[in-house]
Write a protein that holds these residues in place. Structure first.
Motif, PDB file in Angstrom:
ATOM      1  N   LEU A 243       0.756  -1.282  -0.133  1.00  0.00           N
ATOM      2  CA  LEU A 243       0.129  -0.021  -0.030  1.00  0.00           C
ATOM      3  C   LEU A 243       0.998   1.144  -0.095  1.00  0.00           C
ATOM      4  N   GLU A 244       1.963   1.230   0.798  1.00  0.00           N
ATOM      5  CA  GLU A 244       2.709   2.481   0.827  1.00  0.00           C
ATOM      6  C   GLU A 244       3.516   2.841  -0.601  1.00  0.00           C
ATOM      7  N   LEU A 245       3.845   1.707  -1.289  1.00  0.00           N
ATOM      8  CA  LEU A 245       4.482   1.671  -2.589  1.00  0.00           C
ATOM      9  C   LEU A 245       3.588   2.341  -3.459  1.00  0.00           C
ATOM     10  N   ARG A 246       2.159   1.778  -3.439  1.00  0.00           N
ATOM     11  CA  ARG A 246       1.254   2.643  -4.225  1.00  0.00           C
ATOM     12  C   ARG A 246       0.780   3.953  -3.993  1.00  0.00           C
ATOM     13  N   TRP A 247       0.836   4.239  -2.702  1.00  0.00           N
ATOM     14  CA  TRP A 247       0.441   5.749  -2.318  1.00  0.00           C
ATOM     15  C   TRP A 247       1.652   6.395  -3.000  1.00  0.00           C
ATOM     16  N   ALA A 248       2.894   5.958  -2.579  1.00  0.00           N
ATOM     17  CA  ALA A 248       3.987   6.644  -3.202  1.00  0.00           C
ATOM     18  C   ALA A 248       4.025   6.918  -4.826  1.00  0.00           C
ATOM     19  N   ALA A 249       3.333   6.041  -5.605  1.00  0.00           N
ATOM     20  CA  ALA A 249       3.473   5.882  -7.029  1.00  0.00           C
ATOM     21  C   ALA A 249       2.422   7.108  -7.353  1.00  0.00           C
ATOM     22  N   ALA A 250       1.398   7.367  -6.786  1.00  0.00           N
ATOM     23  CA  ALA A 250       0.397   8.281  -7.041  1.00  0.00           C
ATOM     24  C   ALA A 250       1.117   9.743  -6.507  1.00  0.00           C
ATOM     25  N   HIS A 252       4.114  10.725  -6.714  1.00  0.00           N
ATOM     26  CA  HIS A 252       5.220  11.101  -7.604  1.00  0.00           C
ATOM     27  C   HIS A 252       4.660  11.340  -9.142  1.00  0.00           C
ATOM     28  N   ALA A 253       3.373  10.776  -9.386  1.00  0.00           N
ATOM     29  CA  ALA A 253       2.645  11.189 -10.395  1.00  0.00           C
ATOM     30  C   ALA A 253       2.079  12.353 -10.367  1.00  0.00           C
ATOM     31  N   THR A 284      -6.424  17.129  -5.183  1.00  0.00           N
ATOM     32  CA  THR A 284      -5.338  15.785  -5.127  1.00  0.00           C
ATOM     33  C   THR A 284      -4.272  16.268  -4.274  1.00  0.00           C
ATOM     34  N   THR A 285      -3.974  17.487  -4.416  1.00  0.00           N
ATOM     35  CA  THR A 285      -2.814  17.731  -3.457  1.00  0.00           C
ATOM     36  C   THR A 285      -3.339  17.854  -2.093  1.00  0.00           C
ATOM     37  N   ALA A 286      -4.318  18.520  -1.705  1.00  0.00           N
ATOM     38  CA  ALA A 286      -5.041  18.442  -0.445  1.00  0.00           C
ATOM     39  C   ALA A 286      -5.003  17.208   0.146  1.00  0.00           C
TER      40      ALA A 286
END
Length: 294
Positions: A243-250, A252-253, A284-286
């Motif tokens: 889950l942490e890697l998937r959030w990180a991918a979002a 960075h995108a 998205t940033t918020a």
């Protein structure tokens, strides 16, 4: 509401009793601010026939009673003419989009529970009658009815993202920069200040500046939290990422998209940001700041 009608009786002894019966809550839509209305029937026992009339001044406050007792707003003060038989008038309080979103978040799957503190004052009372009385009335709005009311407010849906926003940051105290530290030292205070700037740019129609301010928020998140790098993400097959890697991918995108507002090159120099672009980036940033806030 509930199957029984919430009632309040005010004893203006020795004159008589005045009774309020509150009906189902409704909402009158406005532009960002709406009226939460409690239709109410009012009557007085001391009025003997259809021609008798008394005038009362109604005021008070509205509180939410779940999950804790919280102030919601002041009732609109008004004068009502009272008869021997029940007549109708509206008790109302102004509520904003954000307040409605807060109520919706607080109730969960439950009904909306309101406490009406209504004060009634007789105008021109007879001698010997105490002119002012107040009572609390508990009003519940069924969850199904509440959802219907929200649906009736309009076709646009507002998403309120609540981000913890300290007014001061302890790590800034003692900094050589002093108050200016909020501009240079990564902190949650700085991040939320940048987020407010992005919102102001959106309101002013400055779409590119909004995206640029969001970029600064994301940079602050990177400094505050150890977000897994692109290299670390790429080393794991997409289907095997936690889950942490998937959030990180979002993260960075979104960060890569926002960087186009700060860098002009042969790829990005012709980017034209639109209002939907800026709105999507701000929302998205918020959400990412809320997710990664320390």
């Amino acid at each position: 509401m509930t199957s029984s009608t919430p009632m309040a009786t005010y004893n203006f002894s020795p004159l008589g009793r005045l009774q309020l019966a509150h009906q189902d809550v409704c909402v009158h839509a406005g532009a960002g601010t709406h009226r939460l209305v409690v239709p109410t029937m009012i009557s007085a026992s001391w009025l003997s026939d259809d021609t008798d009339v008394a005038f009362v001044l109604l005021s008070g406050s509205v509180y939410l009673t779940q999950p804790s007792h919280r102030f919601a707003g002041e009732l609109n003060t008004q004068v009502a003419d009272v008869r021997a038989f029940p007549t109708s008038f509206d008790l109302s309080v102004a509520v904003t989009d954000e307040q409605l979103a807060g109520i919706e978040q607080a109730r969960g799957q439950d009904d909306v529970a309101l406490s009406l503190k209504v004060q009634v004052a007789l105008l021109q009372p007879p001698p010997g009658v105490h002119a002012t009385h107040a009572q609390d009335v508990q009003v519940r709005v069924r969850s199904s009815h509440w959802v219907t009311l929200l649906d009736q407010l309009g076709t646009q849906i507002s998403l309120i993202v609540r981000v913890p926003s300290p007014l001061t940051d302890p790590q800034l105290f003692g900094s050589p920069q002093g108050a200016a530290g909020a501009e240079t030292i990564p902190s949650l205070t700085q991040a939320t200040l940048r987020l407010r700037q992005a919102r102001e740019h959106l309101r002013d129609g400055r779409w590119g500046d909004c995206v640029g301010a969001c970029r600064l928020v994301l940079e602050n998140i990177s400094a505050l939290r150890d977000v897994p790098s692109d290299a670390r993400i790429g080393a794991v097959k997409p289907r095997d990422r936690d889950l942490e890697l998937r959030w990180a991918a979002a993260f960075h995108a979104v960060n890569g998209l926002s960087s186009a507002a700060h860098h002009d090159d042969e790829t990005t120099d012709d980017f034209v940001w639109s209002q939907p672009d800026a709105e999507a980036m701000l929302a998205t940033t918020a959400a990412l700041l809320r997710r990664y806030a320390p």
